[in-house]
Design a protein around this motif. Structure first.
Motif, PDB file in Angstrom:
ATOM      1  N   PHE C  20     -39.891   4.696   5.856  1.00  0.00           N
ATOM      2  CA  PHE C  20     -40.282   4.371   4.482  1.00  0.00           C
ATOM      3  C   PHE C  20     -40.201   5.664   3.702  1.00  0.00           C
ATOM      4  CE2 PHE C  20     -42.734   0.981   6.704  1.00  0.00           C
ATOM      5  CZ  PHE C  20     -42.069  -0.090   6.134  1.00  0.00           C
ATOM      6  N   ASN C  45     -54.820   4.248  12.308  1.00  0.00           N
ATOM      7  CA  ASN C  45     -54.298   3.641  11.087  1.00  0.00           C
ATOM      8  C   ASN C  45     -53.028   4.358  10.677  1.00  0.00           C
ATOM      9  OD1 ASN C  45     -57.652   3.445  10.165  1.00  0.00           O
ATOM     10  ND2 ASN C  45     -56.367   1.672  10.561  1.00  0.00           N
ATOM     11  N   GLY C  46     -52.020   3.584  10.373  1.00  0.00           N
ATOM     12  CA  GLY C  46     -50.778   4.173   9.927  1.00  0.00           C
ATOM     13  C   GLY C  46     -49.900   4.651  11.061  1.00  0.00           C
ATOM     14  N   GLY C  48     -48.096   2.862  12.885  1.00  0.00           N
ATOM     15  CA  GLY C  48     -46.836   2.123  12.874  1.00  0.00           C
ATOM     16  C   GLY C  48     -46.871   0.833  13.653  1.00  0.00           C
ATOM     17  N   LYS C  49     -48.069   0.366  14.004  1.00  0.00           N
ATOM     18  CA  LYS C  49     -48.189  -0.856  14.796  1.00  0.00           C
ATOM     19  C   LYS C  49     -47.703  -2.072  14.012  1.00  0.00           C
ATOM     20  CE  LYS C  49     -52.650  -0.306  15.005  1.00  0.00           C
ATOM     21  NZ  LYS C  49     -52.847   0.909  14.215  1.00  0.00           N
ATOM     22  N   SER C  50     -48.224  -2.238  12.799  1.00  0.00           N
ATOM     23  CA  SER C  50     -47.848  -3.411  12.009  1.00  0.00           C
ATOM     24  C   SER C  50     -46.371  -3.382  11.683  1.00  0.00           C
ATOM     25  CB  SER C  50     -48.660  -3.451  10.710  1.00  0.00           C
ATOM     26  OG  SER C  50     -50.017  -3.569  11.000  1.00  0.00           O
ATOM     27  N   THR C  51     -45.875  -2.199  11.422  1.00  0.00           N
ATOM     28  CA  THR C  51     -44.456  -2.082  11.106  1.00  0.00           C
ATOM     29  C   THR C  51     -43.615  -2.566  12.282  1.00  0.00           C
ATOM     30  OG1 THR C  51     -44.970  -0.183   9.717  1.00  0.00           O
ATOM     31  CG2 THR C  51     -42.679  -0.461  10.370  1.00  0.00           C
ATOM     32  N   GLN C  92     -51.928  -9.018   9.897  1.00  0.00           N
ATOM     33  CA  GLN C  92     -53.154  -8.345   9.506  1.00  0.00           C
ATOM     34  C   GLN C  92     -53.507  -8.829   8.098  1.00  0.00           C
ATOM     35  OE1 GLN C  92     -52.415  -4.204   9.715  1.00  0.00           O
ATOM     36  NE2 GLN C  92     -54.554  -3.630   9.548  1.00  0.00           N
ATOM     37  N   HIS C 204     -57.796  -2.130  17.546  1.00  0.00           N
ATOM     38  CA  HIS C 204     -58.403  -0.800  17.593  1.00  0.00           C
ATOM     39  C   HIS C 204     -59.553  -0.757  18.572  1.00  0.00           C
ATOM     40  CE1 HIS C 204     -56.237   0.620  14.150  1.00  0.00           C
ATOM     41  NE2 HIS C 204     -56.602  -0.432  13.450  1.00  0.00           N
ATOM     42  N   THR C 404     -48.912   0.583  -0.331  1.00  0.00           N
ATOM     43  CA  THR C 404     -48.121   1.281   0.674  1.00  0.00           C
ATOM     44  C   THR C 404     -49.014   2.026   1.666  1.00  0.00           C
ATOM     45  OG1 THR C 404     -47.909   3.242  -0.696  1.00  0.00           O
ATOM     46  CG2 THR C 404     -46.188   1.593  -0.909  1.00  0.00           C
TER      47      THR C 404
END
Ligand SMILES: Nc1ncnc2c1ncn2[C@@H]1O[C@H](COP(=O)(O)OP(=O)(O)OP(=O)(O)O)[C@@H](O)[C@H]1O
Ligand SMILES: Nc1ncnc2c1ncn2[C@@H]1O[C@H](COP(=O)(O)OP(=O)(O)OP(=O)(O)O)[C@@H](O)[C@H]1O
Ligand SMILES: [Mg+2]
Ligand SMILES: [Mg+2]
Lengths: 326, 298, 505, 321
Positions: C20, C45-46, C48-51, C92, C204, C404
Motif C-alpha cells: 500500500f 495491529n497492522g 498484515g493479517k487482514s490483508t 473484521q 490476538h 487506512t
C-alpha cells in the motif's frame, strides 16, 4: 489533475467530431467559445453569468459541506428577488438599496429554514422538502407579478421598474458582494470552529452526534445561510438591469442547477466550487458567442456543454476513487 | 366537478410519471439517486416517435423507445458506477444532453424544428376492456386507456414482487444499504447497479413512449415538461416502495387534474400549478408524523 | 471430501507481497494449511493479517505470489469466485444489513428459491436449524439493526456456516463474544474441522489460539516471524514473536484509592423491544475508581453508556456529573460538564473513516484549539502530533484517511483523543477489542494512569480478563438490570460467569 | 444561430434579428425569420439571427448585435422593452425595429410595430359563435397573464356577437413548460370537452396546440389555431387560424427604416392585414381548414371584418385593461 485534463480532452475531441459531422469547423467553434468567454467583449458577459452562478453554487455548497443537499435553490432565489423588488419599490433612496438586499436575504433564509425545521421537527428529509417547497414559491412569485405587483404599462408578467436610486447600474457592486460572500465562506470553512463542525457533520452523522454536534441547530443554521445567500443572489440580479422582476428570468438560465453542479463536482470545497462555477459561466457565455459567430446550431452548444459536464463528473469521480480506495 | 372523466384523464396523464417513478424507485433501492428520469424519458419519447414513423408500426416504436432508453441510461451507469461520478451531477447533465440532442435530432431526422407530428404517425390505440367497460363509473375510469397504461400497473406489481419476493430484490436492497457487505458475499454491486439503471432506462423509455404515442401522438422539444422531476418527488413521497410510489403518482395526477377544474371556478393558474406540490408536502407531513407515532409507540 | 493424502494442502499461499502507499503490508508471506486443520494467524495491529486473508478471499489482489487450493493454482478476481470455490470469510468489523432480518442477512447471495422466487419458509427453516445446531442466541426473524453488537457478530458466523465454506477464514471472530459463547463457537469450529473443513483463525488472544489451533503463524511488519505447531509453543513465545520483545502478560492492577462520587446515575430506564433495554439501573463512580460493567452482550451495557453519553434518550432516571444534572442535556453540554467517551463502534461512531487522521483527532477540540474564535491549521497539526506520539498511533502521516489505519491503530487514536480531553468522567467501551497484546498492555496502563490521576472510569468490556485487570468494582448486568456488584477480589471468573447467566442472588 | 448566408449582393444593408426564445417550435418566430430573410433579399443585403433563451442572453445578444453595427437591429417580443430602451439611448446612431411591443418612451431610432391580434381572435370567436351547437366555447391558453388574455376574452366576445348568450371557459396550461406541453394542453382541452364546450381557441403555442387538436379530434369538437395555418396538422378539426403576419411586418418595417421613415409606431390589425384569419385569405380552399366548407359563415365574418376595418366595431385590448 492529469485525469481531468485527459477527460477534458476526450470531451473536446468528441465535441469536435460532433461539430465536424454537422459541417462546422471545430477549431473555429472552440476559438469562438474561448474569445466569447474571455475576449474583451465576452468577459463582461461571463462575469454577468458568473455572479448568479457563483452565488448559487456557494449557497448550495454551504449545506452540502455537512452532507445536506438543498434542492430548493430556485424557490429561495425567486423569493429573494421578489422580496427585494417589493421592498425596493417602496423604500426610496440608498436606504432602499440596503433594505432591498436585506429583504432578499431574509426571505430566502426564512423560506429555507422552513425546510430545515420540517426535517428536524417532522422528520421529512431535507432533500424532499427543499425540492417540494421550491415549486409553490415560484408559483407565488409568478402570481404576484401577473396580478398584484404587475407592471401596468407592460403586458409582460413583470413588476414595475425600481426607482433610479434603488438600482445596481453597474455589475461591480453585485460582483463585490458575491465575491465577499465567497471569501467569507472560504474563511469560515477553513478557519473557524463552526466551519470545522460543518465538515465533521459531512464526514458522518453518527460521528458528529457522538462528538456533540447539535445537528438540528446546525441544519437550521446552514439552511438559513444557504437560503439567505440564494435570496441575496436573487436580490442582486433583480436590482441589476432591467431593474425589475421578470417571471422566469431567474429560472430559465438554470443558475441554480449549474450552481449545484459546480458545488457537487467540487465536493463543496469553497475554492473548487468557485472555479467550477466560473468555468460553467464561461462555458455558457462562450456557447452563446459560438452560436453568434459560427454556423453551429444552438442545440449543438447544449449537447457540447452536457458532454463536457458528463466527462468532468466521470473524471472527478475517478479522481476521488483513486484518492480514497474503498 | 368530481366525476369519472376526472379519474380517467388523471390515470392516463400520470402514466409517464408512474413509469419514470418506478425507474427511480428501483434505482433508489439499489442506492442510486437517479434524477436523469426527465432526460431519459425525453429521449424515449423521441425514439418512440421516430421508430413508429419509420417502421410504420407503433409497437416497433415502443420497442425502439425501450431500447433507446436503456442505451441512453448507459451514460449514468458508466459514469456513476464504473467511474464513480456524482449521480446528481451526471443526472442533471444527462437531462441537459437529452434536450439538446433531441432538438438537434428532430432537425436532422425529421427536417423540421421544434415539433414533429403527422396524421400518418401511428399512435397507441385505446383498449376497451370487455366486461369492465360496462360497469358504470368504474368502466369509464378503468377502460379505454392505452396498453401502456395497463402495463404500468403491472409494472408496479412486478416491482413489488421483484423487490420483496425475488432474490434480485433482496440483493439490490442490500446493495442499497451496504454495498461493501453485499460485495463481501459475492454479490456484484457493479452488475446490480448496471442492472437497475438500465432497467430504469427501459422504464423511462416506456414513459416516453406513453407520453409521445399514448397521451398525444407527436414529438415536441422538451415535451416532458418536468414530469421526470415529478417522478423524482413521487419516489421520495412513496419512500421508494412500489405501492407507495404508485399512490404518490396517483395523488399527484389527481391533484393536477382537480387543479385544472378549479381553474374553471376562477382560481388563478399559478395557484393550481402549486396545488400538487402542496398536496404532496401535506401528504409527506402526515405520513411521516404517522411513522413517528408508530415508532414511538413500539 | 475427508479422504486426503496426508501431505495434501487445502490452502497454500506462496510468496505473497502486497504494497500500500508507504506500507509493505505483506512481505513474501508463505502459509500452508492442511485439510481439517485449524490454523491460527497472529500478529500485532497492522502486521498484515487482514490483508493476507482478504487476498485469499479475493477481496484484494496480491502484487506478487500465488494462491493454491487443494493443490490447484487459483486467482480470484472477486469474493464471488472465492465463495464458489468454497472459501468463506468473516471480516473484521461488521458487514451486515441492519434493515434486513437475520434470515435475509444469512441467505443473502445464496437464497433458496421456489419457482424462481424467494422461498422464505425454506430460508427460515435452514437458518433456524443452524441457529439451533450451534446454540446461538438469535431469532431468524429479528431485524439485525435491533440486535446488540455482540449478537450481530453471531450473524456473521452464521453466514459462513450457511455457505458451507470448506475453507473458513475468521478475522477476530471472538472479539465480542463472552467466554461461554466463545467456547460454544470453538466447539463448532472443532466439529467443522473434524468434518475436513479448513479453518484460518485470526486472533490476538493467546489463550484462544493455544486452546483452539493446531498450528500457528505469526506475522510482524508483514513478515512471518514464527511458524510452529501449537503444541510446541507457549504464551510467552507467541507474544515475543508478535512484538519482538518480552511482554508482561495478564497483569492485574491493584485497586486505586477512590475519592468523591463524580458520576452518579439513578433509576435509568430506557425502553426496548418488548421489555426495557435498561430497567431502573443505578450506579456511582468515584474519582480514582474504575467501575467495570460485565455481562453477556445484549443485556443493556450498550444502552447504559449511550444513555449516560446522551446518544439515547432516557425514559426515566437522572444522571449527575460532579453534582450537575446532565440527564436531559445535549451531547455537547454533557461533554462540557465533564464526560469523555470511547465508544464500542469505532468505525461509524468513534471516527470518520474518510476524513484525515489529524481531523479525526481534532474533532471535539475545535473550540478549544481556536484562538479568539479562529482555528489555525498549525495548532490542529500540533494537537494531532502530540496524540500520535504519546499514544503510539502508527500511520504514514496525519493526512492519511482514518480508514487506512489498522483497527488497532484506529483504537489507539480514539483512545488518545478522548484521554486528551482530561474529562473527570471517562466512559470506555471495549477498549481493547481487536487490539494486539502489545497494545493491550499499553492501553491498560494508560487507563490505570488516567484513573490514578483522579478520574472516574466506567468500563464496559466483554473481556472478563480485562474487567479483572482494571476494574476496582464490577457490576454485572442481565436483561437490563444490575444483578450483582462485586469487589475486585470477589470478581473471579466463576463468580462473574454465574452472575452473567442471571444466576446471582 | 440559424443564419443562412442571406441574399447575394453582400454590399447591401446588414440586418440582425434577435429572438427572445429559441426559434424552434415557435411559428411566430419562424415567421420572423422568414421576414428578415425576405427583407434582406429584397434589399440585397445580409442578415443574421441571434436566438436568446432567457433575459440575460437577450441582453447579451442585443449588445452583441449593436457591436456588429448593422443597418437595422430587429427585435421581436415584449421582452426587449427594457434592453432596447437602454441600447437605443446609448447608441443613437443604431436603428432598431421593435416588433410586437414598444418601448415606454419613444426614441427617434426605435421604430415599433405592434399587433392587434385581439381583432383576429374576435373574428375567430364570431366563427365559433356561428358554428357552436352547445353555445359553450373555450380557450386553452399557455399562461394566465394579461398578455395572453388577448386570446381568450375576445374569443368569447366574438362568439357572443354572433351567438348571444354564448359562454366562454378559458383554461391555462402553466406548469414547468407552458409553451411546450402538448400533453397538458390535450388534458385541458379534454376537460373543456367534458364540460360541453365544442369550439376551443388554442393559444397553447404551436406544439401545445397539437395537443389541443388531438383532444378535439378524440372528443369530436373543433379548435382554432394561431400564428400560422395549423389546419394541415389536423384536417377536419381545425376550423380556422388567427394568423399574425410577422414576416410582412418585418419586411415592411425594415423597408420603412431604410427609406428614412424612423421612430414611429406602426400598428397592425385586421385593417392593415397584419392580423387575419386563414379563412379570409384568397387561398382558403387549399388550406384544409374546416371553415372552407362554411362559405355562409365566412360571408358573415367578412362583414364583421369590414366593420372593424371601417371602425364601426372597436374591440378593447384585454391586456390594456
Ligand atoms: N412481500 C411484500 N410485498 C409487497 N410489499 C411488501 C412486502 N414486504 C414488505 N413490503 C412493503 O415494504 C414495507 C417495508 O418493507 P422493508 O422493511 O423490507 O423495507 P425497507 O428496505 O426496510 O425500507 P424502509 O425501512 O426504508 O422503508 C412494508 O411495510 C410493506 O409496505
Ligand atoms: N487500503 C489500504 N490502504 C493503505 N494502507 C492499508 C490499506 N489496508 C491496510 N493498509 C495498511 O496495511 C498494513 C496491514 O494492515 P492489516 O489490516 O492487514 O493489519 P492487521 O494485521 O489485520 O491489523 P489489525 O490487527 O489491527 O486488524 C497496515 O499498516 C495498514 O495501515
Ligand atoms: Mg485486521
Ligand atoms: Mg424499513
Amino acid at each position: 489533475m492529469k485525469t481531468v485534463a485527459v477527460t477534458l480532452l476526450a470531451a473536446l475531441a468528441l465535441g469536435a467530431i460532433l461539430l465536424a459531422a454537422t459541417g462546422a469547423n471545430p477549431l473555429e467553434a472552440y476559438q469562438a467559445i474561448v474569445t466569447g468567454a474571455f475576449g474583451p467583449d465576452g468577459f463582461q458577459d461571463t462575469l454577468a453569468y458568473a455572479v448568479p452562478v457563483v452565488g448559487m453554487a456557494t449557497a448550495l455548497a454551504i449545506p452540502l459541506r455537512a452532507g445536506m443537499v438543498n434542492l430548493g435553490g430556485e424557490g429561495q432565489l425567486v423569493l429573494g428577488a421578489i422580496s427585494a423588488i417589493a421592498v425596493g419599490l417602496h423604500v426610496p433612496g440608498p436606504l432602499g438599496l440596503v433594505a432591498a438586499l436585506v429583504a432578499g436575504v431574509l426571505a430566502g433564509a426564512l423560506y429555507a429554514s422552513i425546510a430545515a425545521v420540517c426535517e428536524t421537527r417532522l422528520g421529512v428529509p431535507l432533500l424532499v422538502t427543499t425540492l417540494l417547497l421550491s415549486y409553490p414559491a415560484m408559483s407565488f412569485a409568478a402570481y404576484l407579478v401577473r396580478f398584484p405587483m404587475r407592471d401596468e404599462g407592460s403586458s409582460l408578467p413583470q413588476s414595475d421598474q425600481l426607482p433610479a436610486d434603488v438600482r445596481f447600474t453597474e455589475l461591480a457592486p453585485g460582483l463585490f458582494l458575491i465575491a465577499a460572500v465567497v471569501v467569507v465562506y472560504a474563511v469560515v470553512d477553513a478557519r473557524t470552529p463552526a466551519g470545522f463542525e460543518t465538515r465533521v457533520t459531512g464526514w458522518g452523522p453518527r460521528f458528529a452526534q457522538y462528538a456533540g454536534i447539535d445537528r438540528p441547530a446546525l441544519t437550521v443554521r446552514l439552511l438559513a445561510c444557504s437560503g439567505g445567500l440564494a435570496g441575496l443572489v436573487g436580490a442582486v440580479v433583480a436590482l441589476g438591469f432591467p431593474y425589475r422582476f421578470i417571471d422566469g428570468a431567474l429560472i430559465t438560465p438554470q443558475y441554480t442547477w449549474i450552481g449545484l453542479l459546480a458545488a457537487l463536482l467540487a465536493a463543496a470545497n469553497p475554492l473548487g466550487t468557485l472555479v467550477a462555477a466560473v468555468f460553467f459561466a464561461a462555458l455558457t457565455s462562450g456557447g452563446f458567442a459560438m452560436e453568434r459567430e459560427t454556423q453551429v446550431p444552438r442545440e449543438l452548444t447544449a449537447v457540447l456543454q452536457a458532454v463536457l459536464i458528463i466527462f468532468l463528473a466521470a473524471a472527478t469521480g475517478l479522481l476521488r476513487k483513486r484518492r480514497n480506495p474503498a | 366537478m368530481i366525476d369519472a372523466a376526472l379519474f380517467s384523464s388523471a390515470l392516463g396523464a400520470l402514466t409517464p410519471i408512474l413509469f419514470a417513478a418506478l425507474a427511480g424507485a428501483l434505482c433508489q433501492r439499489a442506492g442510486v439517486f437517479n434524477i436523469s428520469l426527465e432526460g431519459t424519458m425525453l429521449v424515449g419519447a423521441f425514439a418512440g416517435v421516430a421508430g413508429s414513423w419509420y417502421t410504420g408500426s407503433v409497437w416497433l416504436g415502443v420497442l425502439i423507445a425501450v431500447l433507446t432508453g436503456t442505451a441512453y441510461s448507459l451514460i449514468l451507469a458508466v459514469g456513476h458506477v464504473s467511474f464513480g461520478g456524482d449521480a446528481i451531477v451526471l443526472g442533471v447533465a444527462i437531462n441537459l444532453l437529452a434536450v439538446g440532442l433531441t432538438s438537434f435530432l428532430i432537425r436532422t431526422v425529421f427536417g423540421t424544428r421544434g415539433t414533429f407530428s403527422d396524421p400518418a404517425l401511428q399512435g397507441l390505440d385505446a383498449v376497451h376492456l370487455p366486461l369492465v367497460r360496462d360497469i358504470p363509473f368504474v368502466g369509464t375510469v378503468l377502460s379505454g386507456h392505452s396498453v401502456l397504461v395497463y402495463l404500468s400497473w403491472l409494472a408496479v406489481v412486478a416491482l413489488a414482487v421483484l423487490l420483496y419476493r425475488h432474490p434480485w430484490g433482496l440483493r439490490l436492497r442490500g446493495i442499497g444499504e451496504r454495498e461493501d457487505a453485499a460485495a463481501s458475499l459475492g454479490v456484484s454491486v457493479t452488475r446490480y447497479r448496471y442492472g437497475v439503471i438500465l432497467a430504469g432506462g427501459a422504464l423511462c423509455g416506456l414513459a416516453g413512449a406513453q407520453l409521445a404515442l399514448g397521451n398525444v401522438t407527436l414529438f415536441s422539444e422538451n415535451m416532458t415538461a418536468g414530469r421526470g422531476w415529478i417522478a423524482v418527488v413521487a419516489v421520495m413521497l412513496g419512500r421508494a416502495l412500489p405501492y407507495g410510489v404508485f399512490a404518490a403518482a396517483v395523488l399527484f395526477g389527481l391533484a393536477e387534474a382537480f387543479g385544472f377544474r378549479l381553474q374553471g371556478v376562477g382560481l388563478p393558474q399559478q395557484a393550481t400549478d402549486a396545488a400538487p406540490y402542496v398536496v404532496t408536502l401535506l401528504a409527506l407531513f402526515i405520513s411521516s408524523a404517522r411513522i413517528r407515532r408508530t415508532r414511538e409507540s413500539t | 471430501m475427508t479422504q486426503q493424502q496426508p501431505e495434501s494442502r487445502a490452502v497454500a499461499l506462496r510468496g505473497i507481497v502486497k504494497r500500500f502507499p508507504g506500507v509493505l503490508a505483506n512481505d513474501h508471506v508463505d502459509l500452508t494449511v492442511a485439510p481439517g486443520e485449524i490454523h491460527a494467524l497472529m500478529g500485532e495491529n497492522g502486521a498484515g493479517k487482514s490483508t493476507l486473508m482478504s487476498i485469499l478471499y479475493g477481496l484484494s489482489h496480491p502484487d506478487e505470489g500465488t494462491i493454491e487450493l487443494d493443490g490447484r493454482s487459483v486467482t480470484f478476481s472477486s469474493a464471488a469466485q472465492a465463495i464458489d470455490t468454497g472459501v468463506g470469510m468473516v471480516q473484521q468489523g461488521f458487514a451486515l444489513f441492519n434493515s434486513l432480518t437475520v434470515t435475509d442477512n444469512v441467505v443473502f447471495g445464496a437464497e433458496p428459491t421456489r419457482f424462481g422466487l424467494l422461498d422464505r419458509r425454506r430460508s427460515r427453516a435452514a437458518v433456524a436449524e443452524l441457529i439451533e445446531r450451534h446454540g446461538l442466541r438469535l431469532r431468524p426473524g429479528d431485524k439485525v439493526g435491533d440486535l446488540p453488537v455482540g449478537v450481530r457478530q453471531q450473524v456473521e458466523i452464521l453466514k459462513l456456516l450457511y455457505r458451507r465454506a470448506r475453507v473458513l477464514i475468521l478475522d477476530e471472530p471472538t472479539a465480542v463474544l463472552t467466554p461461554a459463547e466463545t467456547d460454544r463457537l470453538f466447539d463448532v469450529l472443532r466439529g467443522l474441522a473434524a468434518d475436513g473443513h479448513t479453518i484460518l483463525f485470526v486472533s490476538h488472544k493467546l489463550h484462544e489460539v493455544l486452546a483452539l489451533s493446531d498450528n500457528v503463524t505469526v506475522l510482524r511488519d508483514g513478515r512471518v516471524t514464527l511458524r510452529t505447531a501449537t503444541a510446541d509453543t507457549d504464551r510467552a513465545a507467541l507474544a515475543a514473536a508478535m512484538t519482538g520483545r518480552d511482554v508482561e502478560l495478564d497483569k492485574i492492577y491493584p485497586t486505586g484509592s477512590p475519592g468523591d462520587i463524580v458520576l452518579s446515575a439513578q433509576g435509568l430506564t430506557v425502553a426496548g423491544h418488548g421489555k426495557p433495554a435498561l430497567d431502573d439501573v443505578s450506579l456511582e463512580v468515584r474519582a480514582g475508581e474504575v467501575v467495570g460493567v460485565a455481562g453477556v452482550a445484549g443485556n443493556g451495557q450498550t444502552e447504559l453508556v449511550a444513555a449516560i453519553a446522551g446518544l439515547r434518550a432516557l425514559d426515566a432516571g437522572t444522571v449527575t456529573v460532579l453534582g450537575k444534572d446532565i440527564g436531559r442535556l445535549a451531547v455537547r453540554e454533557r461533554r462540557a460538564a465533564g464526560l469523555a467517551h470511547i465508544p464500542e463502534d469505532r468505525v461509524e461512531t468513534g471516527s470518520a473513516q474518510g476524513a484525515k487522521l489529524g481531523d479525526n483527532l481534532a474533532t471535539g477540540f475545535q473550540r478549544r484549539l481556536a484562538r479568539r474564535g479562529w482555528l489555525r491549521p498549525g495548532r490542529i497539526r500540533d494537537h494531532a502530533r502530540e496524540i500520535v506520539e504519546k499514544f503510539g498511533v502508527r500511520a504514514a502521516n496525519q493526512d492519511v484517511p482514518m480508514r487506512t489505519l489498522s483497527g488497532g491503530n484506529q483504537q489507539k487514536a480514539i483512545l488518545g483523543r478522548e484521554l486528551t480531553h482530561d474529562a473527570p468522567v471517562l466512559l470506555v467501551e471495549q477498549p481493547t477489542r481487536g487490539v494486539d497484546i502489545g497494545a493491550v498492555v499499553n492501553i491498560h496502563r494508560q487507563l490505570i494512569e488516567y484513573r490514578d490521576a483522579g478520574h472516574a472510569l466506567l468500563l464496559v468490556s466483554a473481556e472478563l480478563s480485562e474487567i479483572r485487570a482494571l476494574a476496582d468494582r464490577v457490576l454485572v448486568m442481565y436483561e437490563g438490570r444490575v444483578v450483582a456488584e462485586l469487589t475486585k477480589d470477589e470478581a473471579t471468573y466463576t463468580a462473574l460467569g454465574l452472575a452473567m447467566a442471571g444466576g446471582a442472588s | 444561430a440559424a443564419n443562412s448566408p442571406g441574399a447575394t449582393g453582400g454590399d447591401g444593408p446588414s440586418l440582425v434579428l434577435v429572438t427572445p426564445n429559441p426559434v424552434g417550435v415557435n411559428d411566430f418566430l419562424k415567421l420572423a425569420v422568414t421576414g428578415i430573410e425576405d427583407a434582406a433579399s429584397q434589399a440585397k443585403g445580409t442578415q443574421k439571427v441571434y436566438e436568446s433563451t432567457d433575459p440575460a442572453s437577450i441582453q447579451q445578444n442585443v449588445a452583441a448585435a449593436v457591436r456588429d453595427k448593422p443597418d437595422v437591429v430587429v427585435a421581436v417580443g415584449f421582452n426587449f422593452a427594457d434592453v432596447l430602451a437602454q441600447q437605443a439611448e446609448q447608441n443613437p446612431e443604431q436603428q432598431f425595429l421593435f416588433v410586437d411591443a414598444c418601448t415606454e418612451k419613444p426614441y427617434p431610432n426605435v421604430t415599433c410595430a405592434v399587433f392587434r391580434e385581439y381583432e383576429g381572435v374576435y373574428l375567430a370567436g364570431a366563427e365559433a359563435g356561428l358554428l357552436t351547437k352547445s353555445g359553450k366555447v373555450g380557450a386553452v391558453v399557455a399562461v394566465d397573464a394579461p398578455q395572453f388574455h388577448r386570446y381568450s376574452e375576445p374569443f368569447g366576445l366574438g362568439a357572443q356577437k354572433t351567438r348571444p348568450g354564448a359562454a366562454l371557459s378559458p383554461l391555462f396550461i402553466g406548469g414547468a413548460n407552458p409553451f411546450n406541453d402538448p400533453g397538458r394542453a390535450k388534458e385541458l382541452t379534454a376537460t373543456l370537452a367534458g364540460q360541453g364546450v365544442d369550439h376551443v381557441m388554442g393559444a397553447a403555442s404551436a406544439s401545445g396546440n397539437l395537443g389541443v387538436f388531438e383532444a378535439a379530434k378524440e372528443h369530436g369538437i373543433f379548435a382554432f389555431g394561431v400564428d400560422a395555418n395549423q389546419c394541415p396538422a389536423s384536417p377536419g378539426v381545425v376550423v380556422d387560424n388567427v394568423i399574425k403576419r410577422t414576416d410582412v411586418v418585418i419586411t415592411d418595417g425594415v423597408t420603412a427604416i431604410l427609406d428614412g421613415k424612423r421612430g414611429e409606431t406602426r400598428s397592425y390589425g385586421v385593417k392593415e392585414e397584419g392580423i387575419s384569419l386563414t379563412g379570409l385569405q384568397p387561398d382558403v380552399a387549399e388550406s384544409q381548414c374546416v371553415i372552407a366548407d362554411h362559405p355562409d359563415v365566412l360571408t358573415q365574418v367578412e362583414k364583421l371584418r369590414d366593420e372593424i376595418t371601417a371602425g364601426t366595431i372597436t374591440i378593447d385590448d384585454p391586456a390594456a385593461a
